[in-house]
Enzyme design. Structure first.
Site, short mmCIF file in Angstrom:
data_model
loop_
_atom_site.label_atom_id
_atom_site.label_comp_id
_atom_site.label_asym_id
_atom_site.label_seq_id
_atom_site.Cartn_x
_atom_site.Cartn_y
_atom_site.Cartn_z
N THR A 56 -0.76 -0.99 -19.17
CA THR A 56 -1.34 -0.48 -17.93
C THR A 56 -2.56 -1.29 -17.52
O THR A 56 -2.89 -1.39 -16.34
CB THR A 56 -1.72 1.00 -18.10
OG1 THR A 56 -0.57 1.73 -18.57
CG2 THR A 56 -2.17 1.62 -16.80
N TYR A 143 4.46 -2.24 -31.34
CA TYR A 143 5.05 -1.66 -30.12
C TYR A 143 6.50 -2.13 -29.99
O TYR A 143 6.77 -3.29 -29.77
CB TYR A 143 4.22 -2.13 -28.92
CG TYR A 143 4.45 -1.37 -27.62
CD1 TYR A 143 5.38 -0.35 -27.51
CD2 TYR A 143 3.72 -1.70 -26.49
CE1 TYR A 143 5.57 0.33 -26.32
CE2 TYR A 143 3.89 -1.03 -25.29
CZ TYR A 143 4.82 -0.01 -25.21
OH TYR A 143 5.00 0.65 -24.02
N LYS A 168 4.83 2.33 -32.16
CA LYS A 168 4.91 2.90 -30.82
C LYS A 168 6.28 2.59 -30.23
O LYS A 168 6.69 1.42 -30.18
CB LYS A 168 3.81 2.32 -29.93
CG LYS A 168 3.78 2.90 -28.52
CD LYS A 168 2.64 2.30 -27.71
CE LYS A 168 2.63 2.88 -26.30
NZ LYS A 168 1.58 2.29 -25.46
#
Length: 313
Positions: A56, A143, A168
């Site tokens: 983000t 991730y 994640k």
């Protein structure tokens, strides 16, 4: 902060995990004052951690110098109140460089994002993350998404690497994730953190909670912290009636709007932050701004979300 310390602090579901956007000025350069304000407001609103310069936060668009400056600013603004986890990615050499920059800037941990472009085998992925973990003393969360997809056996090996504390998931294959959790639980006794890392993770979080994953990213927290906090509280306390009301009236419409444009998982979030009165600028290329109509739709969705909160008062 030791791996155990960070794992303990992240494992306490005291609030949403905050992934701030990176603010840019009219000339396109990083607006550090606006970024500091954004981070500070998020912490004051109840974030449990700050994940700086991650997806983000447009990690892909930042120079190493901008990255270090922003991570340092996030560390200064949090002032130890919550952990700061910084992104690290690209090929192994650059991921190691970003990891060391994050450590120099005072970050508490790393979110290790997928290697750039290549589709690597499990052996190569293990080598990559092993080198990233060895590069600094910072704890690492791996991730899974896009071109970094793992078998349960590989995640077991990741969990055995000193410094890797969590995983994640940005894939959304709950069958695979359940097998990963089971394999790690069986083969590597001890605490290992799991996060729901899908875009607008609240939309899928009740399903993730069903397999024991209670931690999740919240991009919505950037622009509608009251809504994100209400959902987090409902999720944590098992108040599914409130969670369903927010999913039906706010999150589902937001996700459907997000699906109307590539890159909207970031661009819409930035538009939402600007609506809240903080000018964080536009997204950098290759992302693009939402259309005027989509911005108007976002405003209505946010208004509806706040109205749903008022119904509880």
């Amino acid at each position: 902060m030791t791996p155990a310390d960070l794992a303990t602090r992240l494992g306490i579901p005291s609030g949403p995990l905050f992934f701030p956007v990176t603010a840019y000025g009219p000339d396109g350069s990083v607006d550090l004052d606006a970024y500091r304000t954004h981070v500070r407001r998020g912490v004051e609103a109840g974030a449990a951690a700050v994940f700086a310069c991650c997806g983000t936060g447009e990690f892909h668009a930042l120079t190493p110098e901008e990255f270090e400056t922003c991570v340092r600013a996030a560390v200064q603004e949090t002032a130890g109140r919550v952990p700061v986890v910084a992104g690290a990615g690209y090929g192994t050499a650059l991921a190691v460089r970003y990891a060391r920059l994050a450590e120099a800037a005072g970050a508490d941990g790393l979110l290790a994002m997928p290697p750039y472009l290549v589709i690597a085998g499990q052996e190569g992925l293990l080598r990559h993350y092993r080198e990233v973990a060895a590069a600094t003393a910072l704890p690492v969360i791996v991730y899974q998404r896009d071109n970094a997809l793992f078998t349960p056996e590989t995640v077991v090996e990741l969990a055995r690497i000193d410094g890797i504390i969590g995983f994640k998931d940005g894939l959304g294959d709950l069958d695979l994730l359940q097998r990963i959790i089971s394999a790690v639980r069986t083969e590597v006794p001890g605490d290992f953190l799991y996060f729901n890392g899908l875009p607008t993770a609240e939309q899928t979080q009740l399903a993730y909670r069903g397999i024991g994953v209670t931690l999740y990213s919240s991009a919505v927290f950037c622009f509608a912290p009251e809504i994100a906090l209400a959902f987090h509280t409902a999720h944590r306390t098992g108040d599914d009636a409130t969670a369903h009301r927010l999913l039906d009236g706010f999150y589902r419409p937001f996700v459907e709007l997000r699906a109307k444009g590539r890159g909207y998982a970031v661009a819409l979030v930035k538009a939402g932050v600007r609506m809240g009165g903080l000018d964080v600028g536009e997204v950098r290329p290759p992302l693009h701004e939402p259309t005027e109509d989509h911005v108007k739709q976002l405003a209505r969705i946010i208004e509806r979300g706040h109205a749903l909160l008022d119904e509880d008062k």
